[in-house]
Design a protein around this motif. Structure first.
Motif, PDB file in Angstrom:
ATOM      1  N   ASN A  44     -18.452  26.630  51.611  1.00 17.49           N
ATOM      2  CA  ASN A  44     -18.103  25.712  50.533  1.00 17.49           C
ATOM      3  C   ASN A  44     -18.656  26.154  49.171  1.00 17.49           C
ATOM      4  OD1 ASN A  44     -16.684  24.028  52.232  1.00 17.49           O
ATOM      5  ND2 ASN A  44     -18.390  22.626  52.562  1.00 17.49           N
ATOM      6  N   LEU A  45     -19.799  26.837  49.172  1.00 17.70           N
ATOM      7  CA  LEU A  45     -20.435  27.162  47.885  1.00 17.70           C
ATOM      8  C   LEU A  45     -20.013  28.508  47.299  1.00 17.70           C
ATOM      9  CD1 LEU A  45     -24.089  25.788  48.053  1.00 17.70           C
ATOM     10  CD2 LEU A  45     -22.179  25.008  46.644  1.00 17.70           C
ATOM     11  N   VAL A  46     -19.631  29.436  48.154  1.00 16.79           N
ATOM     12  CA  VAL A  46     -19.205  30.733  47.627  1.00 16.79           C
ATOM     13  C   VAL A  46     -17.941  30.539  46.775  1.00 16.79           C
ATOM     14  CG1 VAL A  46     -18.198  32.969  48.273  1.00 16.79           C
ATOM     15  CG2 VAL A  46     -20.280  32.152  49.398  1.00 16.79           C
ATOM     16  N   ASN A  47     -17.960  31.163  45.621  1.00 14.71           N
ATOM     17  CA  ASN A  47     -16.895  31.060  44.610  1.00 14.71           C
ATOM     18  C   ASN A  47     -16.957  29.789  43.777  1.00 14.71           C
ATOM     19  OD1 ASN A  47     -15.689  33.562  44.992  1.00 14.71           O
ATOM     20  ND2 ASN A  47     -14.509  32.778  46.751  1.00 14.71           N
ATOM     21  N   GLN A  48     -18.015  29.000  43.984  1.00 16.54           N
ATOM     22  CA  GLN A  48     -18.197  27.820  43.127  1.00 16.54           C
ATOM     23  C   GLN A  48     -19.043  28.208  41.910  1.00 16.54           C
ATOM     24  OE1 GLN A  48     -17.361  24.184  43.907  1.00 16.54           O
ATOM     25  NE2 GLN A  48     -15.819  25.327  45.065  1.00 16.54           N
ATOM     26  N   THR A  49     -18.769  27.556  40.793  1.00 12.50           N
ATOM     27  CA  THR A  49     -19.488  27.836  39.540  1.00 12.50           C
ATOM     28  C   THR A  49     -20.436  26.690  39.190  1.00 12.50           C
ATOM     29  OG1 THR A  49     -17.641  29.153  38.713  1.00 12.50           O
ATOM     30  CG2 THR A  49     -19.175  28.291  37.065  1.00 12.50           C
ATOM     31  N   PHE A  50     -21.641  27.026  38.747  1.00 14.89           N
ATOM     32  CA  PHE A  50     -22.599  26.002  38.292  1.00 14.89           C
ATOM     33  C   PHE A  50     -22.052  25.365  37.014  1.00 14.89           C
ATOM     34  CE2 PHE A  50     -25.392  28.816  40.724  1.00 14.89           C
ATOM     35  CZ  PHE A  50     -26.301  27.950  41.330  1.00 14.89           C
ATOM     36  N   ASN A  51     -21.668  24.101  37.093  1.00 14.85           N
ATOM     37  CA  ASN A  51     -21.167  23.416  35.895  1.00 14.85           C
ATOM     38  C   ASN A  51     -22.265  22.651  35.171  1.00 14.85           C
ATOM     39  OD1 ASN A  51     -18.536  24.267  36.200  1.00 14.85           O
ATOM     40  ND2 ASN A  51     -17.998  22.542  37.521  1.00 14.85           N
ATOM     41  N   ASP A  52     -23.226  22.146  35.947  1.00 14.49           N
ATOM     42  CA  ASP A  52     -24.302  21.347  35.338  1.00 14.49           C
ATOM     43  C   ASP A  52     -25.433  21.231  36.353  1.00 14.49           C
ATOM     44  OD1 ASP A  52     -25.628  19.895  33.450  1.00 14.49           O
ATOM     45  OD2 ASP A  52     -24.470  18.040  33.734  1.00 14.49           O
ATOM     46  N   ILE A  53     -26.615  20.926  35.865  1.00 12.73           N
ATOM     47  CA  ILE A  53     -27.733  20.622  36.755  1.00 12.73           C
ATOM     48  C   ILE A  53     -28.305  19.284  36.318  1.00 12.73           C
ATOM     49  CG2 ILE A  53     -29.927  21.380  37.732  1.00 12.73           C
ATOM     50  CD1 ILE A  53     -29.195  24.224  36.980  1.00 12.73           C
ATOM     51  N   ASP A  54     -28.430  18.381  37.289  1.00 13.81           N
ATOM     52  CA  ASP A  54     -28.874  17.029  37.022  1.00 13.81           C
ATOM     53  C   ASP A  54     -30.133  16.771  37.842  1.00 13.81           C
ATOM     54  OD1 ASP A  54     -28.652  14.572  35.834  1.00 13.81           O
ATOM     55  OD2 ASP A  54     -26.529  14.360  36.359  1.00 13.81           O
ATOM     56  N   ARG A  55     -30.680  15.584  37.696  1.00 15.35           N
ATOM     57  CA  ARG A  55     -31.860  15.223  38.466  1.00 15.35           C
ATOM     58  C   ARG A  55     -31.855  13.731  38.682  1.00 15.35           C
ATOM     59  NH1 ARG A  55     -35.621  12.565  37.385  1.00 15.35           N
ATOM     60  NH2 ARG A  55     -35.273  12.596  35.148  1.00 15.35           N
ATOM     61  N   TYR A  56     -32.210  13.274  39.880  1.00 11.79           N
ATOM     62  CA  TYR A  56     -32.479  11.848  40.063  1.00 11.79           C
ATOM     63  C   TYR A  56     -33.783  11.728  40.817  1.00 11.79           C
ATOM     64  CZ  TYR A  56     -31.937   6.882  40.501  1.00 11.79           C
ATOM     65  OH  TYR A  56     -32.159   5.522  40.387  1.00 11.79           O
ATOM     66  N   GLY A  57     -34.756  11.062  40.227  1.00 13.30           N
ATOM     67  CA  GLY A  57     -36.080  11.012  40.833  1.00 13.30           C
ATOM     68  C   GLY A  57     -36.607  12.420  40.995  1.00 13.30           C
ATOM     69  N   LYS A  58     -36.959  12.785  42.199  1.00 11.40           N
ATOM     70  CA  LYS A  58     -37.486  14.131  42.444  1.00 11.40           C
ATOM     71  C   LYS A  58     -36.421  15.074  42.985  1.00 11.40           C
ATOM     72  CE  LYS A  58     -41.722  11.816  43.970  1.00 11.40           C
ATOM     73  NZ  LYS A  58     -42.706  11.730  45.081  1.00 11.40           N
ATOM     74  N   TYR A  59     -35.167  14.623  43.024  1.00 15.52           N
ATOM     75  CA  TYR A  59     -34.092  15.460  43.556  1.00 15.52           C
ATOM     76  C   TYR A  59     -33.380  16.209  42.440  1.00 15.52           C
ATOM     77  CZ  TYR A  59     -34.366  12.973  48.050  1.00 15.52           C
ATOM     78  OH  TYR A  59     -34.780  12.465  49.251  1.00 15.52           O
ATOM     79  N   LEU A  60     -33.134  17.500  42.662  1.00 21.79           N
ATOM     80  CA  LEU A  60     -32.282  18.291  41.775  1.00 21.79           C
ATOM     81  C   LEU A  60     -30.851  18.166  42.271  1.00 21.79           C
ATOM     82  CD1 LEU A  60     -34.193  21.679  41.498  1.00 21.79           C
ATOM     83  CD2 LEU A  60     -33.573  20.206  39.570  1.00 21.79           C
ATOM     84  N   ILE A  61     -29.916  18.064  41.349  1.00 23.02           N
ATOM     85  CA  ILE A  61     -28.502  17.978  41.721  1.00 23.02           C
ATOM     86  C   ILE A  61     -27.746  19.080  40.982  1.00 23.02           C
ATOM     87  CG2 ILE A  61     -26.458  16.501  41.816  1.00 23.02           C
ATOM     88  CD1 ILE A  61     -28.359  14.069  41.657  1.00 23.02           C
TER      89      ILE A  61
END
Length: 276
Positions: A44-61
């Motif tokens: 699922n992740l191969v060929n996907q592009t990082f569009n944004d990085i978010d955070r909620y509490g201590k979790y990175l999204i």
DNA sequence: CAAGGGCCCTGCACGC
DNA sequence: TGCGTGCAGGGCCCTT
């Protein structure tokens, strides 16, 4: 021990380098980090592009075209961006190859960290995220709602502040520092606190967290936030890790006890148990 | 249901 | 020196 300020620092650092980069390959050396199925994770992740990085509490999204990767660093998880793989160690568990010939590596000595994949937009349907309370750094937090849900609890205020389903973002370091700033004993029972007192404790937490974010988090023990970025909040600590040292306010000796299963540092003179 | 304990995992600080 | 032991801890799971 990344808490909200450290994870925020990681997010800001990684965002500068990763947005726009595409994943072209993934190697998993230790698969217990990944929840569910490794193969699906890679496919699922191969060929996907990082569009944004978010955070909620201590979790990175990490947000991609179609999927989101929810990453928890737990005790010692770190991401590094590398130009080659000459310096890999046995603690580098997951390696993302990027489309600019760089590598994003996930390093975790204690292997406590987790990664979980979900479809974009479905992040808060995951068990891990959906039960979290409001973030401690949210200025619009509905404190009367929070208070009403816990005011009869006989747990300690320390246990309450560590409980991510009540309010999320605080960990052991910032809870100790919050309770020192609020001048309250960590074993004080929640049901002995008025709404006003509880509010004042939360305001203390918000000030502590705000300052920690400004300073890039806390670097103690072996912890560096990520990419070799050190925080500077460790110079601001008043009690955490300082057992046997003098209190900066009253010169009493800082004590260490166990509360809610955690090593807990406090000033026995400044922080007294309270009751209604 | 609430609350508490064990577990995961490794490196390090101890004591002998 | 070298071994064994205990400790650190966020969140999940199980028990009481």
């Amino acid at each position: 021990m990344p808490e909200l300020p450290e994870v925020e620092t990681v997010k800001r650092t990684l965002k500068q380098y990763l947005v726009g980069r595409k994943i072209i390959d993934i190697k998993i050396n230790y698969d217990k980090i990944i929840k569910y199925d490794n193969k699906r994770f890679i496919d699922n992740l191969v060929n996907q592009t990082f569009n944004d990085i978010d955070r909620y509490g201590k979790y990175l999204i990490f947000k991609f075209n179609d999927y989101s990767l929810i990453s928890h660093l737990r005790m010692e998880g770190k991401y590094f961006l590398q130009n080659d793989l000459k310096h890999l160690t046995k603690h580098d568990h997951i390696i993302f190859s990027l489309d600019n010939n760089q590598y994003l590596t996930y390093h975790d000595v204690r292997k406590f960290g987790t990664m979980e994949l979900t479809k974009k937009g479905q992040e808060f349907r995951l068990d891990s995220l959906k039960k979290l309370g409001p973030e401690i750094n949210n200025p619009n937090i509905d404190l009367s709602k929070v208070y009403n849900s816990i005011k009869h609890s006989n747990r300690s205020i320390k246990a309450i502040l560590l409980d991510q389903t009540v309010i999320t973002g605080l960990g052991n370091i910032y809870v100790d520092e919050t309770l020192f700033k609020a001048k309250i004993h960590p074993e004080t029972n929640m049901n002995e606190l008025s709404f006003e007192r509880f509010k004042s404790i939360i305001f203390s937490a918000q000030k502590v967290v705000e300052k920690a974010i400004k300073l890039g988090g806390t670097t103690i023990r072996s912890y560096q936030s990520s990419m070799g970025v050190d925080g500077r909040f460790q110079n601001e600590l008043n009690v955490h890790t300082l057992v046997g040292k003098e209190c900066s306010v009253c010169n009493s000796i800082i004590k260490k006890i166990r509360v809610a299963g955690r090593g807990t540092y406090f000033c026995p003179n400044c922080q007294k148990k309270e009751s209604l």
